[in-house]
Design a protein around this motif. Structure first.
Motif, PDB file in Angstrom:
ATOM      1  N   ASP A 120     -12.422   2.854   4.098  1.00 33.89           N
ATOM      2  CA  ASP A 120     -12.245   2.641   2.668  1.00 33.89           C
ATOM      3  C   ASP A 120     -11.542   1.314   2.413  1.00 33.89           C
ATOM      4  OD1 ASP A 120     -13.309   5.120   2.436  1.00 33.89           O
ATOM      5  OD2 ASP A 120     -11.476   6.108   1.762  1.00 33.89           O
ATOM      6  N   ASP A 122      -9.325   0.845   0.038  1.00 34.14           N
ATOM      7  CA  ASP A 122      -8.072   0.996  -0.693  1.00 34.14           C
ATOM      8  C   ASP A 122      -6.826   1.052   0.180  1.00 34.14           C
ATOM      9  OD1 ASP A 122      -8.522   3.399   0.448  1.00 34.14           O
ATOM     10  OD2 ASP A 122      -8.719   4.529  -1.414  1.00 34.14           O
ATOM     11  N   GLN A 124      -6.062   3.035   2.461  1.00 32.58           N
ATOM     12  CA  GLN A 124      -5.596   4.377   2.848  1.00 32.58           C
ATOM     13  C   GLN A 124      -5.856   4.639   4.326  1.00 32.58           C
ATOM     14  OE1 GLN A 124      -7.486   6.654  -0.649  1.00 32.58           O
ATOM     15  NE2 GLN A 124      -5.490   7.586  -0.442  1.00 32.58           N
ATOM     16  N   ARG A 235      -2.903   5.621  -1.885  1.00 36.59           N
ATOM     17  CA  ARG A 235      -3.623   4.520  -2.497  1.00 36.59           C
ATOM     18  C   ARG A 235      -2.615   3.578  -3.149  1.00 36.59           C
ATOM     19  NH1 ARG A 235      -8.337   2.757  -5.075  1.00 36.59           N
ATOM     20  NH2 ARG A 235      -9.965   4.052  -4.207  1.00 36.59           N
TER      21      ARG A 235
HETATM   22 MN    MN Z   1      -9.180   6.420  -1.375  1.00 36.98          MN
END
Ligand code: MN
Ligand code: GDD
Length: 394
Positions: A120, A122, A124, A235
């Motif tokens: 991802d 973001d 994370q 996040r």
């Molecule tokens: Mn996420």
């Protein structure tokens, strides 16, 4: 670099104003690892992610491929600047498309790297797990390394209890399909060898966001899986794109894997929704037949049931193409009424024909078989026509 060939980048990798585009010098060795990152509205994360990959992957010939679905927040401007200043950064800009899984598939197909990771944007997913995943695959003893929140050493920073429970439940359901003992089949963080990915790519459903599970369930030979622990971070910017109905999408994907080769899951859903519509119809009729004439009550019940079916199909059956906004919904609703009206005429006409046709031994004079055949024809028509007139593709 000498003076006039200096690379004019700032710390985020963005070009200084007026600078000529300069690519990083080629690494001089073949690309080994490609990291595919689907993005939607991740403006504030992508530069940071690239910088973190750079720090975590020293000594590895890597590239990152962002796959962006036309984010309105300016993510693409940031990606363009990053790609101009660093040859290891590429991106794919998709227009008129949405979906994490399909973005990942296209990203993987755009690279030649022998190892491909999916993560991802973001922040994370912990990029420090990537070298460990690569080391596992390089041994040749595994086809896929999955970042797991649940094996020893992994974890979740802060999640509310509901999400932890939902995640565990979905994990159990997934175990049935994954054909592997996996503690975290819902993970969106993994690394796979190119041949392993390619062995399943044509069977992938590509719907929704559970690309890992999709892949594990799609290859002809089960993949050899290893798990690598990591801690799922919170996040930092923006918000999650996964709303509560992704659980529904997930269920649809499981069903599609289980029975999709026999009957399209969308058709099954359409039939189930239609069945619910019958209950709605009868409930309305029961409530109104005493107050109104039978004809009026029956007519009203049909309209209510069709309206109900329209909205349920719009939210669930055609979730990926759902109509939004008053105008689109109104237009779609009336198109749906029209389709259903034709369907009803076809239903009654066919049933009546079969009931009357003397040379059809099975159906002639048989109300049950004739009636059921009419319903089937009507349902198939409604399904086919509404997918063209109400929920148009693209
Ligand atoms: Mn996420
Ligand atoms: N191109 C594209 N198109 N990217 C998308 C889309 C889309 O329609 N929707 C989401 N993304 C991107 C996001 O920008 C982000 O980089 C990544 O996909 C994951 O989306 P999030 O919205 O951050 O998902 P999440 O954090 O709720 O879920 C994550 O954790 C789950 C485990 O519980 C994902 O990794 C899931 O795959 C994972 O199962």
């Amino acid at each position: 670099m000498d003076d006039d060939g200096a690379i004019l980048t700032d710390r985020t990798g963005l070009l200084a104003p007026g600078a000529a585009p300069t690519a990083r010098p080629a690494l001089g060795r073949p690309l080994e690892l490609s990291i595919i990152v689907p993005t939607f509205n991740e403006r504030d994360s992508v530069a940071e992610l690239s910088a973190r990959l750079d720090a975590a992957l020293s000594g590895i010939a890597w590239e990152v491929v962002f796959v962006d679905d036309d984010s309105p927040d300016g993510t693409l401007d940031v990606l363009a600047a990053l790609a101009r200043s660093d040859g290891r950064v590429r991106y794919i800009h998709r227009i008129g498309r949405r979906g994490l899984s399909s973005a990942v598939i296209e990203g993987v197909l755009s690279t030649n790297a022998p190892y491909v990771a999916v993560m991802d944007a973001d922040l994370q997913h912990d990029e420090h797990a990537l070298p460990a995943m690569l080391a596992q695959l390089r041994t040749g003893l595994a086809d896929i390394a999955v970042g797991s929140r649940y094996v020893a050493g992994g974890g979740i920073e802060t999640w509310d209890r509901g999400r932890v429970k939902a995640s565990r439940l979905a994990t159990r359901a997934a175990g049935l399909l994954a054909r592997a003992q996996l503690s975290d089949p819902m993970s969106g963080f993994f690394m796979v060898t190119r041949p392993a990915f390619m062995s399943g790519v044509r069977q992938l459903s590509g719907q929704g966001f559970k690309i890992l599970l999709d892949l594990l369930a799609s290859t002809q030979a089960p993949l050899r899986v290893v798990e690598v622990p990591y801690t799922f971070r919170c996040r930092a910017h923006g918000e999650s794109k996964l709303d509560s109905l992704v659980v529904w999408e997930y269920g649809v994907m499981l069903l599609d894997k289980a029975v999709g080769h026999l009957l399209p899951v969308r058709f099954l859903m359409f039939i189930v929704v239609g069945g619910l519509g019958v209950f709605v119809h009868m409930a309305v009729l029961a409530a109104l037949h005493a107050q109104l004439s039978f004809l009026a009550a029956q007519g009203l019940a049909a309209v209510v049931a069709m309206t109900f079916n329209f909205f349920v199909n719009n939210t669930l059956t055609y979730r990926d193409r759902r109509l939004k906004g008053v105008w689109a919904l109104t237009r779609g609703l009336f198109a749906f009424y029209a389709v259903c009206a034709v369907g009803a005429v076809a239903n009654v006409g066919i049933a009546n024909f079969l009931f009357q046709a003397e040379n059809h031994a099975l159906t002639a004079g048989n109300w049950f078989v004739s009636g059921a055949a009419g319903i089937l024809v009507g349902a198939v028509w409604n399904y086919a026509a509404s997918s063209v007139f109400t929920w148009r593709k693209g």
